[in-house]
Structure formats: C-alpha cells, structure tokens
Design an enzyme around this catalytic site. Structure first.
Site, PDB file in Angstrom:
ATOM      1  N   HIS A 232       0.796  -1.426  -0.132  1.00 54.72           N
ATOM      2  CA  HIS A 232      -0.230   0.014   0.069  1.00 54.72           C
ATOM      3  C   HIS A 232       0.912   1.153   0.025  1.00 54.72           C
ATOM      4  O   HIS A 232       1.882   1.196   0.913  1.00 54.72           O
ATOM      5  CB  HIS A 232      -0.814   0.124   1.286  1.00 54.72           C
ATOM      6  CG  HIS A 232      -1.652   1.258   1.373  1.00 54.72           C
ATOM      7  ND1 HIS A 232      -1.473   2.091   2.368  1.00 54.72           N
ATOM      8  CD2 HIS A 232      -2.597   1.965   0.732  1.00 54.72           C
ATOM      9  CE1 HIS A 232      -1.820   3.143   2.348  1.00 54.72           C
ATOM     10  NE2 HIS A 232      -2.863   3.143   1.291  1.00 54.72           N
ATOM     11  N   SER A 233       0.698   2.447  -0.895  1.00 53.12           N
ATOM     12  CA  SER A 233       1.297   3.363  -0.968  1.00 53.12           C
ATOM     13  C   SER A 233       2.849   3.348  -0.733  1.00 53.12           C
ATOM     14  O   SER A 233       3.234   2.595  -2.191  1.00 53.12           O
ATOM     15  CB  SER A 233       0.888   4.215   0.197  1.00 53.12           C
ATOM     16  OG  SER A 233       1.068   5.717   0.079  1.00 53.12           O
ATOM     17  N   LEU A 234       3.652   3.759  -0.022  1.00 57.69           N
ATOM     18  CA  LEU A 234       5.178   3.509  -0.138  1.00 57.69           C
ATOM     19  C   LEU A 234       5.370   2.149  -0.092  1.00 57.69           C
ATOM     20  O   LEU A 234       6.421   1.617  -1.046  1.00 57.69           O
ATOM     21  CB  LEU A 234       5.636   3.965   1.005  1.00 57.69           C
ATOM     22  CG  LEU A 234       7.105   3.668   1.587  1.00 57.69           C
ATOM     23  CD1 LEU A 234       8.053   4.049   0.607  1.00 57.69           C
ATOM     24  CD2 LEU A 234       7.456   3.778   2.938  1.00 57.69           C
TER      25      LEU A 234
ATOM     26  N   ALA B 122       3.715  -0.241  -1.587  1.00 57.41           N
ATOM     27  CA  ALA B 122       3.234  -0.531  -2.911  1.00 57.41           C
ATOM     28  C   ALA B 122       4.460  -0.289  -4.045  1.00 57.41           C
ATOM     29  O   ALA B 122       4.946  -1.194  -4.886  1.00 57.41           O
ATOM     30  CB  ALA B 122       2.315   0.116  -3.621  1.00 57.41           C
TER      31      ALA B 122
ATOM     32  N   HIS C 227      -7.436   7.331   0.318  1.00 58.22           N
ATOM     33  CA  HIS C 227      -5.956   6.618   0.179  1.00 58.22           C
ATOM     34  C   HIS C 227      -6.136   5.308   0.943  1.00 58.22           C
ATOM     35  O   HIS C 227      -5.317   4.292   0.334  1.00 58.22           O
ATOM     36  CB  HIS C 227      -4.712   7.660   0.514  1.00 58.22           C
ATOM     37  CG  HIS C 227      -3.747   7.267   0.249  1.00 58.22           C
ATOM     38  ND1 HIS C 227      -2.961   7.033  -1.035  1.00 58.22           N
ATOM     39  CD2 HIS C 227      -2.542   7.123   1.208  1.00 58.22           C
ATOM     40  CE1 HIS C 227      -1.834   6.504  -0.868  1.00 58.22           C
ATOM     41  NE2 HIS C 227      -1.456   6.589   0.365  1.00 58.22           N
TER      42      HIS C 227
END
Length: 278
Positions: free
Chosen positions: A98-100, A102, A260
């Site tokens: 997820h996010s970073l 990812a 997010h």
C-alpha cells in the site's frame, strides 16, 4: 493475530501475522508513517486462505530504527523485505503493498521475479520518481536538513488526542486510524509520543528519474493487480500513472471509490478484489 519478530542483518523487524503458518504466504507492506496495523481490518478476511504476514518497515511501528548517521532509502526497504522473506523461509509468496509499500513491493518483485507469485498494489506502482523540476532544491534541502538537530517529539495527552491528529492529517475516520495509531505510539513522560523514527520525515536527497522507474517497470514479470482510489490522490496523477501502467506486461487496474487507505475504509470490497486477483 500474532506478534512477530524477525532478525535480519543489522536490524530486528516487527510485524503481525494472521492465519495458519502452513497456508500460502502473503507478505504485506504498509505505507509511509503507517505500520503493520494498516492491514488489521483486511487481514482477518484473508486469513482463511492465506498466512498473512504484515511487517513494520525499518523505522516504523515496532521495528528498530536505523543507526545514527544512516539514511532511509527506498532501495534499502527492498533489501530489508527480501532479507525478512529469507529469515521467514519464504521461497515464494504473494505480495501486497500500500502506498510507499506498493513502491517497495513493486521493486521487490522486479528484483526477485522468481519469488513473487502475484503482486497486488493499492495506491501505488513503483517508487516516487523525479521529473527534474525540484531535483536541485530537494537535494540541497536534504543536505541541509541532514546536519540539523532533531525537533523535540510531540507528546499527546492520550491515545484519543493522537488519533484525532492522525485522522485529520490522513483524512481517515478516527475509528479507522486508531489501530495504526495505537501501534505507532509509545508511552513517555506526560503521555504518548510517536515511535516512528523522526528521520523518516526528512526529504529524500536523490530520487530515481522517471525514465529509470519506467525502465525498471519493463522488467516487472509478476502478474500484477493495481487498485486505485477515486478521486485520485495528487501524487497519482492519472496521465503520468498510465505511462507507468503501460510499461507492465501483465497488469489489471481496478478503480474504487474511497480515500487513500482503501483497505481500512472498505475491507470487504478490498478483500474481495484481492481474493479474486490471487
């Protein structure tokens, strides 16, 4: 849910695990200034099929901080997660980021294509890149910040106070933010303070050029599923992201209404997406 401690060279990582250890492993990597509890709502929904292992990145959650003088860099997160997979004896595994996380998961799958069975990404494909517009400014800022003293850590009177601040910053409902907050706090004189390494908030001196990110994505061999929140985040501008998507040979992109932290806001829908993808 079980607590984990994983020793890698020079560092001890912490994490959480759900499901039976003999089930197919699913390694989950959280976002910046989050921790393993970012997956606390979705993991129980996956645990009947997978052994879900969510690790705190170095400097986050209950994992150790880097030694004085060291710098947090994207490529070193990748090395840490590969070392953790070795320590956990995971020759092959599914990977969720997820996010970073990812970005880290993408780079891990590129670095070790023989180990990743399927790559599932929420709100990110590869690391943040550099288009050149702020390279000099960012570099000078990072160098100047590197020699300054640490600001005193903020102390919160209660977990509720810290949760309210985190919810405001992230746009999350306080009830959804609370698991991340609880794992991210430590008791200090006068209340609670964040456990995460303050150095995580310092600017990155050098980012990969966007052309380099694209070259790396051309080497992404794992079947990839990408889940994107609608409306999009400012740093996931659709046209720029589409250029990255076009670099990946086997990728399926799914939009979902929400913010997010989709895995916290819509755990049933995200678990359904992930189970279908894997």
């Amino acid at each position: 849910m079980r607590e984990l401690r994983v020793a890698i060279p020079g560092l001890e990582l912490a994490g959480l695990a759900w499901g039976q250890p003999d089930a197919p492993p699913l390694l989950a990597i959280h976002g910046w200034l989050d921790n393993a509890a970012s997956f606390a709502r979705i993991a129980p929904r996956l645990a009947e099929r997978f052994h879900v292992i969510a690790l705190d990145l170095p400097g986050h959650g209950h994992s150790q901080h880097l030694p004085p003088g060291a710098v947090y860099q994207h490529v070193d997160y990748v090395r840490a997660m590969l070392a953790a997979a070795d320590a956990l004896a995971l020759p092959r595994f599914h990977l969720l980021g997820h996010s970073l996380g990812a970005g880290v998961a993408t780079m891990l799958a590129i670095a070790a294509p023989e180990r990743v069975r399927h790559l599932a990404l929420i709100e990110g494909l590869g690391p943040l890149g550099d288009d050149g517009s702020r390279t000099l400014e960012r570099f000078r800022e990072a160098m100047a910040t590197g020699h300054s003293g640490q600001r005193p850590l903020r102390v919160f009177g209660s977990v509720d106070d810290a949760t309210a601040v985190r919810a405001t910053v992230s746009g999350l409902d306080p009830a959804l933010a609370r698991p991340i907050v609880e794992r991210g706090l430590r008791e200090v004189i006068g209340g609670y303070s964040w456990r995460s390494d303050p150095r995580l908030s310092k600017p990155t001196a050098i980012r990969l050029a966007e052309t380099q990110v694209m070259s790396l994505l051309l080497g992404l061999a794992a079947p990839t599923s990408l889940l994107l929140a609608q409306p999009h985040a400012p740093y996931l501008e659709p046209d720029a992201l589409q250029v990255r998507i076009d670099c990946v040979a086997d990728i399926t992109v799914t939009p979902m209404n929400g913010g997010h932290h989709l895995q916290l806001e819509h755990p049933d829908a995200v678990a359904g997406w992930l189970l279908a993808a894997l």
